[in-house]
Write a protein that holds these residues in place. Structure first.
Motif, PDB file in Angstrom:
ATOM      1  N   LEU A   1     -99.455 -33.603-163.577  1.00  9.14           N
ATOM      2  CA  LEU A   1    -101.020 -33.240-162.871  1.00  9.14           C
ATOM      3  C   LEU A   1    -100.993 -31.826-162.897  1.00  9.14           C
ATOM      4  CD1 LEU A   1    -103.807 -33.445-161.398  1.00  9.14           C
ATOM      5  CD2 LEU A   1    -102.334 -33.267-159.372  1.00  9.14           C
ATOM      6  N   TYR A   2    -102.170 -31.042-163.677  1.00  8.04           N
ATOM      7  CA  TYR A   2    -102.323 -29.785-163.731  1.00  8.04           C
ATOM      8  C   TYR A   2    -103.403 -29.512-162.576  1.00  8.04           C
ATOM      9  CZ  TYR A   2     -99.780 -29.283-167.942  1.00  8.04           C
ATOM     10  OH  TYR A   2     -98.772 -28.939-168.929  1.00  8.04           O
ATOM     11  N   TYR A   3    -102.978 -28.495-161.821  1.00  7.43           N
ATOM     12  CA  TYR A   3    -104.239 -28.076-160.913  1.00  7.43           C
ATOM     13  C   TYR A   3    -104.032 -26.601-160.199  1.00  7.43           C
ATOM     14  CZ  TYR A   3    -100.815 -28.006-156.960  1.00  7.43           C
ATOM     15  OH  TYR A   3     -99.656 -27.707-156.220  1.00  7.43           O
ATOM     16  N   THR A   4    -105.406 -26.205-159.790  1.00 11.76           N
ATOM     17  CA  THR A   4    -105.330 -24.966-159.210  1.00 11.76           C
ATOM     18  C   THR A   4    -105.757 -25.052-157.616  1.00 11.76           C
ATOM     19  OG1 THR A   4    -107.674 -24.390-159.572  1.00 11.76           O
ATOM     20  CG2 THR A   4    -106.166 -24.026-161.195  1.00 11.76           C
ATOM     21  N   ASN A   5    -105.845 -23.978-156.983  1.00 16.22           N
ATOM     22  CA  ASN A   5    -106.253 -24.108-155.373  1.00 16.22           C
ATOM     23  C   ASN A   5    -107.849 -23.820-155.340  1.00 16.22           C
ATOM     24  OD1 ASN A   5    -103.797 -24.616-154.431  1.00 16.22           O
ATOM     25  ND2 ASN A   5    -103.346 -22.707-153.482  1.00 16.22           N
ATOM     26  N   GLN A   6    -108.416 -23.700-156.596  1.00 13.03           N
ATOM     27  CA  GLN A   6    -109.841 -23.608-156.532  1.00 13.03           C
ATOM     28  C   GLN A   6    -110.613 -24.929-155.641  1.00 13.03           C
ATOM     29  OE1 GLN A   6    -111.738 -23.231-160.369  1.00 13.03           O
ATOM     30  NE2 GLN A   6    -113.756 -23.896-159.557  1.00 13.03           N
ATOM     31  N   CYS A   7    -110.083 -26.057-156.076  1.00  4.67           N
ATOM     32  CA  CYS A   7    -110.643 -27.256-155.271  1.00  4.67           C
ATOM     33  C   CYS A   7    -109.907 -27.232-153.960  1.00  4.67           C
ATOM     34  CB  CYS A   7    -110.380 -28.339-156.123  1.00  4.67           C
ATOM     35  SG  CYS A   7    -110.848 -29.779-155.154  1.00  4.67           S
ATOM     36  N   PRO A   8    -110.230 -27.088-153.073  1.00  2.00           N
ATOM     37  CA  PRO A   8    -109.811 -26.939-151.762  1.00  2.00           C
ATOM     38  C   PRO A   8    -108.910 -28.440-151.288  1.00  2.00           C
ATOM     39  CG  PRO A   8    -112.116 -27.347-151.293  1.00  2.00           C
ATOM     40  CD  PRO A   8    -111.858 -26.856-152.575  1.00  2.00           C
ATOM     41  N   PHE A   9    -109.363 -29.373-151.898  1.00  2.00           N
ATOM     42  CA  PHE A   9    -108.606 -30.845-151.268  1.00  2.00           C
ATOM     43  C   PHE A   9    -107.518 -30.734-151.863  1.00  2.00           C
ATOM     44  CE2 PHE A   9    -113.352 -31.288-150.390  1.00  2.00           C
ATOM     45  CZ  PHE A   9    -112.999 -31.598-148.895  1.00  2.00           C
ATOM     46  N   ASN A  10    -107.183 -30.145-153.118  1.00  2.00           N
ATOM     47  CA  ASN A  10    -105.740 -30.482-153.720  1.00  2.00           C
ATOM     48  C   ASN A  10    -104.680 -30.056-152.874  1.00  2.00           C
ATOM     49  OD1 ASN A  10    -106.892 -30.988-156.167  1.00  2.00           O
ATOM     50  ND2 ASN A  10    -106.927 -29.002-156.999  1.00  2.00           N
ATOM     51  N   ALA A  11    -105.277 -29.039-151.914  1.00  2.00           N
ATOM     52  CA  ALA A  11    -103.738 -28.678-150.895  1.00  2.00           C
ATOM     53  C   ALA A  11    -103.458 -29.749-149.954  1.00  2.00           C
ATOM     54  CB  ALA A  11    -104.444 -27.666-150.194  1.00  2.00           C
ATOM     55  N   LYS A  12    -104.623 -30.784-149.638  1.00  2.00           N
ATOM     56  CA  LYS A  12    -104.151 -31.734-148.680  1.00  2.00           C
ATOM     57  C   LYS A  12    -103.805 -32.886-149.438  1.00  2.00           C
ATOM     58  CE  LYS A  12    -106.810 -34.494-145.595  1.00  2.00           C
ATOM     59  NZ  LYS A  12    -108.170 -34.843-145.088  1.00  2.00           N
ATOM     60  N   TYR A  13    -104.313 -33.203-150.471  1.00  4.45           N
ATOM     61  CA  TYR A  13    -104.022 -34.564-151.152  1.00  4.45           C
ATOM     62  C   TYR A  13    -102.990 -34.365-152.256  1.00  4.45           C
ATOM     63  CZ  TYR A  13    -108.265 -36.641-148.724  1.00  4.45           C
ATOM     64  OH  TYR A  13    -109.012 -36.908-147.745  1.00  4.45           O
ATOM     65  N   ILE A  14    -102.760 -33.432-152.762  1.00  9.03           N
ATOM     66  CA  ILE A  14    -101.430 -33.492-153.780  1.00  9.03           C
ATOM     67  C   ILE A  14    -100.318 -33.803-153.366  1.00  9.03           C
ATOM     68  CG2 ILE A  14    -100.266 -32.124-155.530  1.00  9.03           C
ATOM     69  CD1 ILE A  14    -103.017 -30.923-156.306  1.00  9.03           C
ATOM     70  N   PRO A  15     -99.892 -33.313-152.132  1.00 10.55           N
ATOM     71  CA  PRO A  15     -98.418 -33.746-151.268  1.00 10.55           C
ATOM     72  C   PRO A  15     -98.675 -35.085-150.974  1.00 10.55           C
ATOM     73  CG  PRO A  15     -99.555 -31.717-150.484  1.00 10.55           C
ATOM     74  CD  PRO A  15    -100.474 -32.236-151.356  1.00 10.55           C
ATOM     75  N   VAL A  16     -99.801 -36.016-150.708  1.00 10.48           N
ATOM     76  CA  VAL A  16    -100.004 -37.090-150.337  1.00 10.48           C
ATOM     77  C   VAL A  16     -99.480 -38.135-151.657  1.00 10.48           C
ATOM     78  CG1 VAL A  16    -101.592 -39.079-149.835  1.00 10.48           C
ATOM     79  CG2 VAL A  16    -101.669 -36.612-148.380  1.00 10.48           C
ATOM     80  N   ILE A  17    -100.267 -37.617-153.005  1.00 15.84           N
ATOM     81  CA  ILE A  17     -99.714 -38.794-153.830  1.00 15.84           C
ATOM     82  C   ILE A  17     -98.560 -38.215-154.441  1.00 15.84           C
ATOM     83  CG2 ILE A  17    -102.360 -38.960-154.640  1.00 15.84           C
ATOM     84  CD1 ILE A  17    -102.083 -37.030-156.861  1.00 15.84           C
ATOM     85  N   GLU A  18     -97.808 -37.097-154.333  1.00 13.01           N
ATOM     86  CA  GLU A  18     -96.764 -36.852-154.753  1.00 13.01           C
ATOM     87  C   GLU A  18     -95.508 -37.561-153.792  1.00 13.01           C
ATOM     88  OE1 GLU A  18     -96.536 -31.910-155.916  1.00 13.01           O
ATOM     89  OE2 GLU A  18     -96.363 -32.587-153.902  1.00 13.01           O
ATOM     90  N   ASN A  19     -95.815 -37.676-152.779  1.00 12.69           N
ATOM     91  CA  ASN A  19     -95.089 -38.671-151.692  1.00 12.69           C
ATOM     92  C   ASN A  19     -95.001 -40.141-152.064  1.00 12.69           C
ATOM     93  OD1 ASN A  19     -93.979 -36.570-150.175  1.00 12.69           O
ATOM     94  ND2 ASN A  19     -95.698 -36.793-148.537  1.00 12.69           N
ATOM     95  N   ILE A  20     -96.414 -40.631-152.599  1.00 20.57           N
ATOM     96  CA  ILE A  20     -96.525 -42.058-153.032  1.00 20.57           C
ATOM     97  C   ILE A  20     -95.641 -42.378-154.207  1.00 20.57           C
ATOM     98  CG2 ILE A  20     -98.200 -43.587-154.084  1.00 20.57           C
ATOM     99  CD1 ILE A  20    -100.356 -42.520-152.066  1.00 20.57           C
ATOM    100  N   ALA A  21     -95.747 -41.315-155.229  1.00 16.95           N
ATOM    101  CA  ALA A  21     -95.113 -41.584-156.415  1.00 16.95           C
ATOM    102  C   ALA A  21     -93.550 -41.766-156.120  1.00 16.95           C
ATOM    103  CB  ALA A  21     -95.391 -40.155-157.306  1.00 16.95           C
TER     104      ALA A  21
END
Length: 248
Positions: A175-195
């Motif tokens: 996954l490539y991402y930036t902090n331009q989208c605010p919801f990345n900060a909330k949900y990326i750690p969530v899917i990292e933990n699921i993986a």
């Protein structure tokens, strides 16, 4: 509608529209920090004076966090009208303000990402066509670069070669991402933990500067998910969406 331009002087007290939540929430603070670092690059964030999702965010294309060649153009990061604000012409109003501002700044035109058919978190191609935009380039995954030129002889914006053919050599989910989208900060750690819990091969690449974003292997840098080297989506994943994707 009256609009407020968010700047370093008022950003701490202003609601930033795309994240309706407490200012102490991680998605709000991450987005505001990203914005504050972009204002000196010419970024404009204009929002409705009323609380809700109605705003436009644009920046000189040379400073855009996307692999594009569009010197002299203004790049629209996001034009977002949702909820009760839809259907009142506010999107056209915000776009017209951007056009006028860009002309006053001597820009050659505007450019923005879209696709032949409406995709989540991308501009509506029907709206763009109605407003006079045309496609100037297209990547292999169907992501298009649209433009509205102010002069007849202006060179058309295009993708860098790295973005024209979105593909990487790594296996698993990347996954490539930036902090331009605010919801990345909330949900990326969530899917990292699921993986991690499911022993799924997953790697996140946080693009943290303009140079890395402008040379990314994807035209969309806010959120671009690959699987076994192939681009699959730009749609932000929460836990339910990611689990559904894994089931496939």
């Amino acid at each position: 509608m009256e609009y407020i331009r968010v700047t370093n002087e008022n950003i701490e007290k202003e609601h930033i529209c795309c994240a309706i939540s407490n200012n102490n929430d991680i998605q709000v603070s991450s987005k505001k920090e990203w914005l504050k670092e972009r204002f000196d690059d010419g970024l404009v964030f204009l929002k409705s004076e009323q609380r809700g999702k109605c705003f436009i965010e644009y920046i000189p294309a040379e400073n855009a966090w996307n692999p594009i060649v569009a010197d002299g153009y203004m790049y629209i990061d996001c034009l977002w009208v949702a909820g009760s604000f839809k259907g009142h012409g506010y999107g056209a109003e915000l776009l017209n303000i951007c056009i006028e501002d860009s002309k006053n700044k001597g820009k050659k035109g505007l450019c923005i990402l879209s696709a032949a058919k409406k995709k989540p978190f991308l501009a509506d191609p029907k709206f763009l066509k109605y407003k006079g935009f045309d496609v100037s380039d297209e990547a292999d995954n169907g992501i298009q670069l649209w433009h509205l030129s102010f002069t007849e002889n202006a060179l058309l914006p295009k993708f860098k070669e790295c973005a024209k053919h979105p593909h990487i050599d790594e296996m698993g989910y990347v996954l490539y991402y930036t902090n331009q989208c605010p919801f990345n900060a909330k949900y990326i750690p969530v899917i990292e933990n699921i993986a991690k819990e499911k022993s799924i091969q997953f790697k996140s690449v946080h693009l943290q500067n303009k140079e890395d974003a402008q040379n990314a292997p994807t035209p969309i840098t806010t959120y671009a998910l690959f699987l076994d080297g192939n681009y699959i989506t730009n749609e932000q994943m929460n836990d339910k969406r990611f689990l559904k994707l894994l089931e496939k």
